[in-house]
Design a protein around this motif. Sequence first.
Motif, PDB file in Angstrom:
ATOM      1  N   VAL A 288      22.936 -28.880   7.550  1.00  0.00           N
ATOM      2  CA  VAL A 288      22.464 -30.259   7.444  1.00  0.00           C
ATOM      3  C   VAL A 288      21.914 -30.718   8.785  1.00  0.00           C
ATOM      4  O   VAL A 288      20.911 -31.395   8.856  1.00  0.00           O
ATOM      5  N   GLY A 289      22.565 -30.347   9.874  1.00  0.00           N
ATOM      6  CA  GLY A 289      22.062 -30.682  11.202  1.00  0.00           C
ATOM      7  C   GLY A 289      22.226 -32.141  11.573  1.00  0.00           C
ATOM      8  O   GLY A 289      21.482 -32.673  12.375  1.00  0.00           O
ATOM      9  N   VAL A 290      23.190 -32.803  10.974  1.00  0.00           N
ATOM     10  CA  VAL A 290      23.468 -34.201  11.276  1.00  0.00           C
ATOM     11  C   VAL A 290      24.881 -34.285  11.822  1.00  0.00           C
ATOM     12  O   VAL A 290      25.783 -33.624  11.310  1.00  0.00           O
ATOM     13  N   GLU A 291      25.079 -35.076  12.860  1.00  0.00           N
ATOM     14  CA  GLU A 291      26.415 -35.218  13.435  1.00  0.00           C
ATOM     15  C   GLU A 291      27.406 -35.639  12.368  1.00  0.00           C
ATOM     16  O   GLU A 291      27.112 -36.471  11.517  1.00  0.00           O
ATOM     17  N   GLY A 292      28.583 -35.039  12.401  1.00  0.00           N
ATOM     18  CA  GLY A 292      29.619 -35.369  11.452  1.00  0.00           C
ATOM     19  C   GLY A 292      29.713 -34.411  10.286  1.00  0.00           C
ATOM     20  O   GLY A 292      30.629 -34.497   9.495  1.00  0.00           O
ATOM     21  N   PHE A 293      28.752 -33.476  10.158  1.00  0.00           N
ATOM     22  CA  PHE A 293      28.764 -32.553   9.032  1.00  0.00           C
ATOM     23  C   PHE A 293      29.145 -31.150   9.451  1.00  0.00           C
ATOM     24  O   PHE A 293      28.930 -30.191   8.723  1.00  0.00           O
ATOM     25  N   ASP A 294      29.688 -30.988  10.649  1.00  0.00           N
ATOM     26  CA  ASP A 294      30.008 -29.658  11.145  1.00  0.00           C
ATOM     27  C   ASP A 294      31.259 -29.724  12.012  1.00  0.00           C
ATOM     28  O   ASP A 294      31.234 -30.272  13.097  1.00  0.00           O
ATOM     29  N   PHE A 295      32.353 -29.175  11.496  1.00  0.00           N
ATOM     30  CA  PHE A 295      33.568 -29.098  12.298  1.00  0.00           C
ATOM     31  C   PHE A 295      33.475 -27.961  13.310  1.00  0.00           C
ATOM     32  O   PHE A 295      34.272 -27.861  14.208  1.00  0.00           O
ATOM     33  N   SER A 296      32.476 -27.071  13.138  1.00  0.00           N
ATOM     34  CA  SER A 296      32.356 -25.896  14.008  1.00  0.00           C
ATOM     35  C   SER A 296      31.878 -26.254  15.405  1.00  0.00           C
ATOM     36  O   SER A 296      32.179 -25.566  16.364  1.00  0.00           O
ATOM     37  N   SER A 297      31.099 -27.311  15.523  1.00  0.00           N
ATOM     38  CA  SER A 297      30.591 -27.725  16.837  1.00  0.00           C
ATOM     39  C   SER A 297      30.024 -29.125  16.711  1.00  0.00           C
ATOM     40  O   SER A 297      29.791 -29.621  15.622  1.00  0.00           O
ATOM     41  N   GLY A 298      29.771 -29.743  17.836  1.00  0.00           N
ATOM     42  CA  GLY A 298      29.117 -31.041  17.810  1.00  0.00           C
ATOM     43  C   GLY A 298      30.081 -32.205  17.828  1.00  0.00           C
ATOM     44  O   GLY A 298      31.240 -32.084  18.180  1.00  0.00           O
ATOM     45  N   ILE A 299      29.575 -33.324  17.410  1.00  0.00           N
ATOM     46  CA  ILE A 299      30.298 -34.578  17.455  1.00  0.00           C
ATOM     47  C   ILE A 299      30.467 -35.092  16.031  1.00  0.00           C
ATOM     48  O   ILE A 299      29.542 -35.038  15.232  1.00  0.00           O
ATOM     49  N   GLU A 300      31.641 -35.613  15.721  1.00  0.00           N
ATOM     50  CA  GLU A 300      31.854 -36.202  14.404  1.00  0.00           C
ATOM     51  C   GLU A 300      31.180 -37.563  14.346  1.00  0.00           C
ATOM     52  O   GLU A 300      30.795 -38.131  15.364  1.00  0.00           O
ATOM     53  N   SER A 301      31.055 -38.097  13.132  1.00  0.00           N
ATOM     54  CA  SER A 301      30.354 -39.364  12.958  1.00  0.00           C
ATOM     55  C   SER A 301      31.037 -40.521  13.675  1.00  0.00           C
ATOM     56  O   SER A 301      30.403 -41.515  13.982  1.00  0.00           O
ATOM     57  N   ASP A 302      32.337 -40.398  13.959  1.00  0.00           N
ATOM     58  CA  ASP A 302      33.019 -41.471  14.697  1.00  0.00           C
ATOM     59  C   ASP A 302      33.008 -41.212  16.203  1.00  0.00           C
ATOM     60  O   ASP A 302      33.760 -41.796  16.947  1.00  0.00           O
ATOM     61  N   VAL A 303      32.135 -40.325  16.661  1.00  0.00           N
ATOM     62  CA  VAL A 303      31.871 -40.002  18.058  1.00  0.00           C
ATOM     63  C   VAL A 303      33.054 -39.313  18.740  1.00  0.00           C
ATOM     64  O   VAL A 303      33.156 -39.283  19.936  1.00  0.00           O
ATOM     65  N   THR A 304      33.956 -38.720  17.990  1.00  0.00           N
ATOM     66  CA  THR A 304      35.007 -37.898  18.579  1.00  0.00           C
ATOM     67  C   THR A 304      34.571 -36.445  18.525  1.00  0.00           C
ATOM     68  O   THR A 304      33.685 -36.082  17.758  1.00  0.00           O
ATOM     69  N   ASN A 305      35.177 -35.613  19.356  1.00  0.00           N
ATOM     70  CA  ASN A 305      34.820 -34.202  19.353  1.00  0.00           C
ATOM     71  C   ASN A 305      35.263 -33.542  18.051  1.00  0.00           C
ATOM     72  O   ASN A 305      36.385 -33.738  17.591  1.00  0.00           O
ATOM     73  N   ALA A 306      34.369 -32.783  17.459  1.00  0.00           N
ATOM     74  CA  ALA A 306      34.694 -32.049  16.243  1.00  0.00           C
ATOM     75  C   ALA A 306      35.543 -30.837  16.613  1.00  0.00           C
ATOM     76  O   ALA A 306      35.351 -30.227  17.652  1.00  0.00           O
ATOM     77  N   ALA A 307      36.492 -30.514  15.764  1.00  0.00           N
ATOM     78  CA  ALA A 307      37.351 -29.360  16.017  1.00  0.00           C
ATOM     79  C   ALA A 307      37.651 -28.656  14.710  1.00  0.00           C
ATOM     80  O   ALA A 307      37.962 -29.295  13.707  1.00  0.00           O
ATOM     81  N   LEU A 308      37.537 -27.348  14.727  1.00  0.00           N
ATOM     82  CA  LEU A 308      37.860 -26.550  13.550  1.00  0.00           C
ATOM     83  C   LEU A 308      39.351 -26.585  13.276  1.00  0.00           C
ATOM     84  O   LEU A 308      40.161 -26.687  14.199  1.00  0.00           O
ATOM     85  N   PRO A 309      39.732 -26.482  11.995  1.00  0.00           N
ATOM     86  CA  PRO A 309      41.158 -26.390  11.676  1.00  0.00           C
ATOM     87  C   PRO A 309      41.777 -25.159  12.333  1.00  0.00           C
ATOM     88  O   PRO A 309      41.195 -24.079  12.327  1.00  0.00           O
ATOM     89  N   GLY A 310      42.946 -25.343  12.914  1.00  0.00           N
ATOM     90  CA  GLY A 310      43.638 -24.255  13.595  1.00  0.00           C
ATOM     91  C   GLY A 310      44.774 -23.689  12.765  1.00  0.00           C
ATOM     92  O   GLY A 310      45.070 -24.162  11.667  1.00  0.00           O
ATOM     93  N   ALA A 311      45.435 -22.704  13.311  1.00  0.00           N
ATOM     94  CA  ALA A 311      46.538 -22.037  12.620  1.00  0.00           C
ATOM     95  C   ALA A 311      47.730 -22.964  12.398  1.00  0.00           C
ATOM     96  O   ALA A 311      48.564 -22.695  11.548  1.00  0.00           O
ATOM     97  N   SER A 312      47.791 -24.063  13.129  1.00  0.00           N
ATOM     98  CA  SER A 312      48.909 -25.006  12.970  1.00  0.00           C
ATOM     99  C   SER A 312      48.519 -26.237  12.138  1.00  0.00           C
ATOM    100  O   SER A 312      49.259 -27.213  12.098  1.00  0.00           O
TER     101      SER A 312
END
Length: 137
Positions: free
Chosen positions: A69-93
């Motif tokens: 999609v290439g729009v902020e907030g649609f990728d937990f893999s990299s970039g910035i979420e729509s609420d301007v926080t850092n996106a983070a992939l789900p971890g083992a915990s």
Amino acid sequence: MNYLQNAKFVNVLDPVSAAASAITMDNEIDTKGFDYCTVVFQLGSANGAVTELHLEQSDAGGGSGFSEVGVEGFDFSSGIESDVTNAALPGASDDDNLFVFEVDTRGLKRYLRLEYTSGGSANLSACVAILSRASET
């Protein structure tokens, strides 16, 4: 007014135990007639970090022509979420957590799908989409 009466629920990914590989989505999300889509990805028991989690779009269904999609907030893999926080992939915990994409579909292509790659030996996961703000009720 109950807005969920004008919503459509789409099963995107049946509950699955995923080994360390890309997962094929059970269903694409046809957004025709809806201005908004909420995609809810559920990670049950996590035995390793997720290595990819983002939305893709296409003008045609059937698995062809999809691109990020290439729009902020649609990728937990990299970039910035729509609420301007850092996106983070789900971890083992991140057992038993929900990861949500809030999508204004206006201006996007008609079809959406989730791209998900499990990094664990048996990550339990599922996904559902809620289409809302229908142009007709």
